[in-house]
Design an enzyme around this catalytic site. Structure first.
Site, PDB file in Angstrom:
ATOM      1  N   TYR A 478       0.823  -1.229   0.000  1.00  0.00           N
ATOM      2  CA  TYR A 478       0.000   0.000   0.000  1.00  0.00           C
ATOM      3  C   TYR A 478       0.849   1.269   0.000  1.00  0.00           C
ATOM      4  CZ  TYR A 478      -3.476  -3.515   1.294  1.00  0.00           C
ATOM      5  OH  TYR A 478      -4.264  -4.627   1.341  1.00  0.00           O
ATOM      6  N   HIS A 479       1.914   1.221  -0.753  1.00  0.00           N
ATOM      7  CA  HIS A 479       2.793   2.378  -0.933  1.00  0.00           C
ATOM      8  C   HIS A 479       2.783   2.721  -2.426  1.00  0.00           C
ATOM      9  CE1 HIS A 479       5.131   0.297   2.567  1.00  0.00           C
ATOM     10  NE2 HIS A 479       4.073   0.941   3.010  1.00  0.00           N
TER      11      HIS A 479
END
Ligand SMILES: Cc1cc2nc3c(=O)[nH]c(=O)nc-3n(C[C@H](O)[C@H](O)[C@H](O)COP(=O)(O)OP(=O)(O)OC[C@H]3O[C@@H](n4cnc5c(N)ncnc54)[C@H](O)[C@@H]3O)c2cc1C
Ligand code: SF4
Lengths: 545, 194
Positions: A478-479
């Site tokens: 989730y980057h």
């Protein structure tokens, strides 16, 4: 009000004034950590407006959100109200990308949900091409960012120690002492020692002691997706500080497009408000800080006759090179208690293999988790048993798990990208983002390498290895990185080394979208350091004028 | 596998009720604040709903929830009465959650009366268990807006299980004295097994 379903009932924000601020110096799009830090930095000397697409969350709701995190009825995105038409998106790549698990819209941005691990990138991460023979070099070096890293650590409040021999050089201790190793870390330590593998502390954006008038960690254990105590940093801290200095922060004000004049200047951010109106916020300088997916989307949505391929897109690279960190993990059970799930963060890692990276092996880091296996209270709420048989199930399920995680770098690729969907639109009629997430062999091979080490450690520990998240089972951390790449060359990147867009004279981007390569360290400390640097650049420009 | 888990005889205390409440965002104080606000507006929305739709009063809710807790909590747990009372004192706070609890409690109570001819509290524990299973609360997934079975699961069964297993005593039964949802400090994760 109690009860997970009561979230949001206490807010009466329909009547808030959302009209534009006259004579603004700076307009910041997005109130996540990047936008909030910039607003805080500039608000003392300049008239700053921040526009955020999502709501202002009521701090009084945090425990109800925590209840959502625990109760099985609620999915992760429900905790912070992500989803629905506003957040619709398409997936078109080889791999599914769960975008709405990977972001929060609202004041505080995705840090409301984040885990709060804050590492600096390594020196070689800034010079991947030169040092590792693959990928582009950044136009800046670790040394350029080093003072900003130290500032970012003070701003976020980082608990850390200097016991990591693999970390890049630092000039001063972290603002707070590191969290002590966990009990399970002590079990891992013996196994690692027998294998010659080093363990060290990890920096947490989480208070190990009172800091900035915020509570120390009190052990709620639900850090991701919500910390009810405020011990975990989130960007509401800097939003509040910016407002105290006079900044205006408008929530539920999604920017629809950026307008420009004939001199390559952005003139206004056109934003919608809940009453169905659209307003224009004018300003001298604009900073787009809308996260790694919405930032390129906004630029693409701002296409005009002058910029038919989207704003700041002379290079054609807006949206391309979408990267995330890949998860590599393994876990199992011991025949003794491991004391998991008391807290929701980890306390030890291993960066020993990071700088062995080259053309075929990506940098990767390893994590010794403190939350392996099920959390009993969550398990208690699903299943068709109760009473003694439930207790028996909970006792069987909890107590002896161990697990390791790890993050692996993926290389930038033009076919991994964010574009606009052809037919699907959001609640304002704008094409939704289409995510094509593509991962190459170097990353997949490196996941296997990380798995080998993880399994070796677990076996040395005496664990019965029950699962391995390898190349087939990997997922994103989730980057969102890479989608408005930084380069000195206007043909090769969207922003320059100062994070100013090549094509526009008064528009900067503060986001991991500017990362040319991703390294394998969680991105937000670097986002924060870059944001502070952008604030300096904007301040210089406004002061010149 | 013997993990040195505590012997199965645990008394729930006031501290547990307070901890469960603190975990779930309700305290007597909050509840009071809410009620006053409602009264001040002169509408008394929650009260109206309660009277108007004939939702059960506090006392009935407490009696039914305690009776259900005796069925869904492990046998060795004692002190349930005071625990449930203390917990509900915070949860029955005039919110929509409060209303949901009352409505689901009414469903359980009416099922007991029509199928077994007695209020839940008047049934032996085995039959309380039967009422819940015949309602479908065992196989239902919790849902605050769902079918009767799903609402009973959400507002009654899981409400009680959440309160228990997010409390230190409930956690300890399983071997975790600082369960998720309970602010049990940042030391326990470092300590070895007792
Ligand atoms: C589950 C999870 C765990 C994570 N854990 C970590 C971790 O441990 N360490 C780490 O370093 N990172 C972590 N991250 C990533 C971290 O949250 C992000 O890197 C960080 O929040 C990015 O900051 P940002 O300000 O660039 O964007 P965001 O925080 O995403 O904020 C962007 C803001 O822009 C707003 N916006 C978007 N479009 C518009 C528009 N058109 N108009 C107006 N406003 C708009 C959004 O509403 C949002 O509030 C995690 C993320 C998730 C989801
Ligand atoms: S464990 Fe996590 S959620 Fe709990 S107080 Fe500490 S930081 Fe916050």
């Amino acid at each position: 009000m109690s009860g997970a379903e009561s979230v949001g009932v206490g807010r009466a924000d329909g009547s808030a004034d959302r009209t534009p601020v006259p004579d603004a110096d700076v307009c910041v799009v997005g109130a996540g950590p990047a936008g909030a830090l910039i607003a805080d930095r500039l608000a003392g000397d300049h008239k700053v407006v921040v526009l955020d697409a999502g709501p202002r969350f009521d701090p009084a709701d945090r425990l109800a959100r925590q209840e959502r995190a625990i109760r099985p009825f609620y999915d992760r995105p429900d905790v912070w109200g992500v989803g629905g038409v506003r957040d619709a998106h398409e997936n078109a790549g080889d791999r599914f990308y769960p975008l709405n698990h990977a972001r929060v819209k609202g004041v505080g941005g995705s840090t409301l949900h984040w885990q709060g691990m804050v590492m600096r990138l390594h020196e070689d991460d800034f010079n991947s091409g030169t040092a590792r023979g693959i990928g582009p070099d950044w136009p800046i070096d670790y040394a350029d960012l080093r003072p900003y890293y130290a500032e970012a650590e003070r701003e976020l409040g980082v608990a850390g120690a200097s016991d990591n021999p693999y970390a890049p050089p630092r000039e001063e201790p972290h603002p707070m002492p590191a969290f002590e190793p966990s009990y399970s870390d002590s079990l891992f330590a013996e196994a690692c020692e027998s294998l010659g593998i080093d363990m060290h502390s990890v920096p947490n954006a989480r208070n190990s002691e009172p800091y900035d008038d915020r509570s120390p960690c009190v052990g709620y254990g639900t850090c991701q997706p919500v910390c009810p105590s405020g011990a975990k940093y989130d960007a509401t801290v800097h939003v509040e500080r910016a407002e105290e200095q006079g900044a205006t922060v408008l929530d539920r004000a999604p920017v629809q497009r950026l307008d420009h004049d004939g001199d390559d200047r952005v003139t206004a951010a056109a934003y919608a408000t809940p009453d169905g109106k659209t307003h224009r916020q004018e300003a001298d300088a604009f900073v787009v800080a809308a996260g790694g997916v919405e930032t390129p989307r906004l630029l693409l949505l701002s296409a005009s006759d002058r910029y038919p391929d989207g704003l700041a897109n002379g290079s054609g690279h807006v949206g391309e090179f979408f990267m995330d960190h890949l998860f590599a993990g393994a876990g199992g059970r011991l025949d003794e208690p491991t004391r998991q799930n008391h807290v929701g963060f980890y306390t030890s890692g291993c960066d020993q293999f990071y700088d062995a990276a080259d053309e075929t092996q990506a940098p990767f880091k390893l994590e010794f988790l403190n939350y392996a296996g099920p959390s009993p209270v969550e398990s208690a709420l699903s299943g068709d048993d109760w009473g003694d048989s439930l207790l028996e199930r909970l006792r069987d399920g909890y107590g002896t798990h161990v697990a390791m995680g790890g993050l692996v770098e993926q290389l930038p690729r033009a076919d991994s990208r964010i574009t606009l969907a052809d037919d699907r639109t959001d609640d304002h009629g704008n094409p939704v983002p289409r995510v094509e997430w593509t991962v190459g062999e170097r990353a997949l091979d490196t996941i296997e390498r990380a798995n080998e080490i993880q399994v070796e450690i677990l076996e040395a520990l005496g664990a019965d290895v029950e699962w391995v998240a390898g190349p087939d089972a990997t997922g994103p951390a989730y980057h969102h990185m890479g989608t408005t790449r930084m380069s000195d060359d206007p043909d090769r990147g969207v922003v320059d080394a100062e994070c100013q867009t090549h094509d526009l004279t008064n528009c900067w981007i503060a986001s991991s979208s500017v990362f040319p390569t991703s390294g394998a360290m969680n991105p937000t400390l670097t986002i924060a350091a870059l944001a502070l640097r952008v604030a300096d650049a904007v301040d210089d420009r406004l002061s010149e004028a | 596998m013997n993990l040195g888990l505590p012997k199965l005889s645990m008394k729930l205390t006031r501290r547990d009720a307070a901890a469960a409440l603190a975990a779930l965002g309700a305290t007597g104080g909050v509840a009071l604040g809410v009620r006053r606000e409602t009264d001040a507006e002169g509408v008394g929305e929650a009260d109206t709903a309660r009277d108007g739709e004939g939702l059960p009063e506090d006392e009935t809710v407490q009696t039914v929830m305690t009776a259900v807790a005796e069925a869904v909590y492990p046998e060795a747990i004692s002190g349930i009465d005071a625990f449930v009372d203390g917990f509900l004192a915070g949860r029955l706070d005039g919110s929509s959650h409060d209303e949901g609890i009352r409505a689901a409690v009414a469903d359980v109570e009416s099922a007991a009366r029509s199928w077994y001819g007695a209020p839940v509290a008047g049934l032996p524990p085995g039959e309380r268990d039967d009422v819940l299973r015949e309602l479908g609360a065992d196989t239902a997934e919790e849902n605050p807006q769902g079918t009767t079975a799903e609402r009973v699961r959400y507002y009654v069964v899981n409400e009680l299980l959440l309160a228990l297993y997010a409390s230190p005593t409930g956690g300890e039964l399983v071997g975790i004295e600082n369960p998720q949802g309970y602010a049990g400090g940042a030391e326990s994760y470092r300590q070895g097994p007792p």
